[in-house]
Design an enzyme around this catalytic site. Structure first.
Site, PDB file in Angstrom:
ATOM      1  N   SER A   1      -7.244   5.005   9.764  1.00  0.00           N
ATOM      2  CA  SER A   1      -8.062   4.938   8.552  1.00  0.00           C
ATOM      3  C   SER A   1      -7.402   4.001   7.528  1.00  0.00           C
ATOM      4  O   SER A   1      -8.044   3.079   6.996  1.00  0.00           O
ATOM      5  CB  SER A   1      -8.210   6.360   7.990  1.00  0.00           C
TER       6      SER A   1
ATOM      7  N   LYS B   1      -8.518  -0.358   6.619  1.00  0.00           N
ATOM      8  CA  LYS B   1      -8.810  -0.931   5.297  1.00  0.00           C
ATOM      9  C   LYS B   1      -7.846  -2.073   4.984  1.00  0.00           C
ATOM     10  O   LYS B   1      -8.222  -3.076   4.382  1.00  0.00           O
ATOM     11  CB  LYS B   1      -8.751   0.170   4.237  1.00  0.00           C
TER      12      LYS B   1
ATOM     13  N   HIS C   1       0.837  -1.201   0.000  1.00  0.00           N
ATOM     14  CA  HIS C   1       0.000   0.000   0.000  1.00  0.00           C
ATOM     15  C   HIS C   1       0.868   1.246   0.000  1.00  0.00           C
ATOM     16  O   HIS C   1       1.846   1.332   0.735  1.00  0.00           O
ATOM     17  CB  HIS C   1      -0.890   0.012   1.261  1.00  0.00           C
TER      18      HIS C   1
ATOM     19  N   ASP D   1     -15.063   4.013   8.486  1.00  0.00           N
ATOM     20  CA  ASP D   1     -14.061   4.936   7.945  1.00  0.00           C
ATOM     21  C   ASP D   1     -14.674   5.838   6.887  1.00  0.00           C
ATOM     22  O   ASP D   1     -14.331   7.021   6.798  1.00  0.00           O
ATOM     23  CB  ASP D   1     -12.865   4.167   7.362  1.00  0.00           C
TER      24      ASP D   1
ATOM     25  N   ARG E   1     -14.302  14.188   8.453  1.00  0.00           N
ATOM     26  CA  ARG E   1     -12.971  14.804   8.657  1.00  0.00           C
ATOM     27  C   ARG E   1     -12.656  15.761   7.516  1.00  0.00           C
ATOM     28  O   ARG E   1     -12.111  16.843   7.713  1.00  0.00           O
ATOM     29  CB  ARG E   1     -11.889  13.710   8.718  1.00  0.00           C
TER      30      ARG E   1
HETATM   31  N1  URA Z   1      -5.773   7.820   3.190  1.00  0.00           N
HETATM   32  C1  URA Z   1      -6.717   7.177   3.912  1.00  0.00           C
HETATM   33  O1  URA Z   1      -7.180   6.112   3.522  1.00  0.00           O
HETATM   34  N2  URA Z   1      -7.148   7.750   5.043  1.00  0.00           N
HETATM   35  C2  URA Z   1      -6.675   8.922   5.519  1.00  0.00           C
HETATM   36  O2  URA Z   1      -7.080   9.364   6.567  1.00  0.00           O
HETATM   37  C3  URA Z   1      -5.689   9.574   4.768  1.00  0.00           C
HETATM   38  C4  URA Z   1      -5.246   8.989   3.599  1.00  0.00           C
END
Ligand code: URA
Length: 436
Positions: free
Chosen positions: A183, A187, A82, A161, A168
């Site tokens: 966050s 995932k 990632h 999220d 946010r």
């Molecule tokens: N990428 C994400 O998936 N979440 C964030 O908070 C910032 C970047």
């Protein structure tokens, strides 16, 4: 327990318990916590922070808020990769085939791009016919047979999220290290891989603008993954200029394939080999980093990795023609060069500005509903350290619609910082943080 008391507790800088964090996450995902209280709680976290334990509880609770990918039917140690988001970052298209060719199973769920950075799914979708939606059975079968598959993230992955991030975004609480770490990691945990290689970008084109904050984010994400039982490594890499020369979806696929065929830019090759070697090491196909790197180099130079990408593309319905110019991928109707207004050495290329220029030309989305043009983007002809004469081309814009070309040209011109001398090179790989 009630939301008011939990906001008050975080506002006053106290540590929340696991139960309290789970209560908040449940309220975010089932909608019982109203927007104004979610936003107030996020602001309290923004100012007061969370320690590594709280952040891990938050990531795990969010991962548990929706569907989770079960990869137990995949043979071997599944490894995910990632990137926190960069400009021209097509390493997934190079590193995954290298690692898969070395026998590492990669079952990757990816997202679409938003803003100045591109998304892996958009890049793959620029290959005519490439399918990013696969049934669970097809996905697992492909990973077992080919060792690599990349599909788009399921709609119900980490709903907590989705809501928290949207709030946010509206309340100036995106750039909080614990909220970003939880966050991203929620995932990754829900995507099911046993091991995760993170590429944490550092510089003007990235979320993290400086090395100390990037290191803090990387350490926290590694701690979350390790705490949740995953094998982890984070590589901190330079994003003070775009990676490689191409920015834009089909252009990046072309450059990734060029790299796998031994003709790509040096920086893209170096980073892809490093990330692939980390994947090979976590996947236990080598006992040391040096042995993993030697395997990665072999997979690249023998052509096995290029064959792996061809195989992945064929399995997912994509077709290209390597005999044709641009491999038969979509090409823009128009090209125009951007010229240097003075002579000098390229001391930096603002990756954020180049990403914005590509987005203006249609390669990226300003909002999630925008439709992107896979063919367009920016091709850099000069990189940091190169000498440029006044009037020489710095970049080529690939475009189909001319109305935004002037803005894109201005952004590209301003992105190039020219000076009278070459600055010392910045290493591409700045640090590596390994999980316990
Ligand atoms: N990428 C994400 O998936 N979440 C964030 O908070 C910032 C970047």
């Amino acid at each position: 327990m009630n939301y008011y008391d939990l906001i008050l507790k975080k506002r006053d800088g106290l540590k929340m318990s696991r139960d309290e964090i789970e209560y908040v996450v449940k309220g975010i995902s089932d909608g019982s916590m109203p927007d104004y209280q979610v936003a107030a709680w996020a602001m309290a976290v923004y100012f007061r922070g969370m320690d590594s334990e709280e952040t891990t509880w938050l990531a795990v609770a969010m991962a548990n808020s929706g569907e989770q990918m079960d990869l137990s039917a995949v043979k071997g140690i599944t490894v995910d990769k990632h990137s926190t988001g960069g400009v021209g970052d097509k390493t997934t298209l190079v590193a995954i085939p290298i690692a898969a060719a070395a026998g590492v199973p990669v079952a990757k769920m990816s997202g679409r791009g938003l803003g100045h950075t591109g998304g892996t799914i958009d890049k793959f979708e620029s290959i005519p016919g490439f399918q990013v939606e696969r049934s669970y059975a097809e996905f697992i079968r492909q990973v077992n047979r080919v060792k690599a598959a990349v599909i788009s993230q399921s709609g119900n992955l980490v709903p907590a999220d989705k809501r928290l991030y949207a709030l946010r975004d509206l309340t100036a609480t995106v750039d909080s290290i614990p909220l970003i770490a939880s966050s991203i990691m929620s995932k990754k945990l829900a995507s099911g891989a046993a091991a995760i290689v993170l590429d944490v970008k550092v510089g003007q084109g990235a979320f993290m603008k400086d090395l100390p904050s990037a290191r803090a984010l990387a350490e926290l994400m590694v701690a979350i993954g390790t705490g949740a039982g995953r094998k982890m490594v984070a590589v901190l890499t330079d994003m003070e200029q775009p990676l490689g020369n191409m920015v834009g979806n089909a252009l990046e696929v072309r450059e990734a394939m060029d790299t796998l065929r031994g003709q790509g830019p040096r920086d893209l090759k170096e980073l892809s080999l490093h990330l692939a070697a980390e994947m090979i090491l976590l996947g236990e196909k080598a006992g040391t980093f040096e042995a993993a790197m030697s395997q990665a180099v072999d997979m690249l130079s023998s052509g096995a990795a290029a064959d792996k990408l061809r195989q992945m593309v064929a399995w997912q319905g994509g077709s290209w023609d390597e005999e044709k110019p641009a491999y038969g991928l979509p090409e823009a109707d128009c090209k125009q060069e951007v010229y240097a207004s003075e002579s000098g050495f390229v001391q930096g290329i603002d990756a954020f500005a180049i990403g914005r220029a590509a987005m203006y030309l249609g390669a990226g989305r300003e909002s999630l509903s925008d439709v992107i043009d896979h063919a367009v983007g920016v091709e850099l002809l000069k990189k940091r350290g190169d000498r440029v004469d006044k009037g020489e081309p710095l970049a080529i814009m690939h475009y189909n619609r001319s109305e935004r070309m002037n803005t894109a040209r201005e952004l590209i011109t301003q992105a190039f910082q020219l000076g009278s001398s070459a600055l010392p090179p910045i290493p591409l790989i700045l640090d590596v943080i390994r999980g316990a």
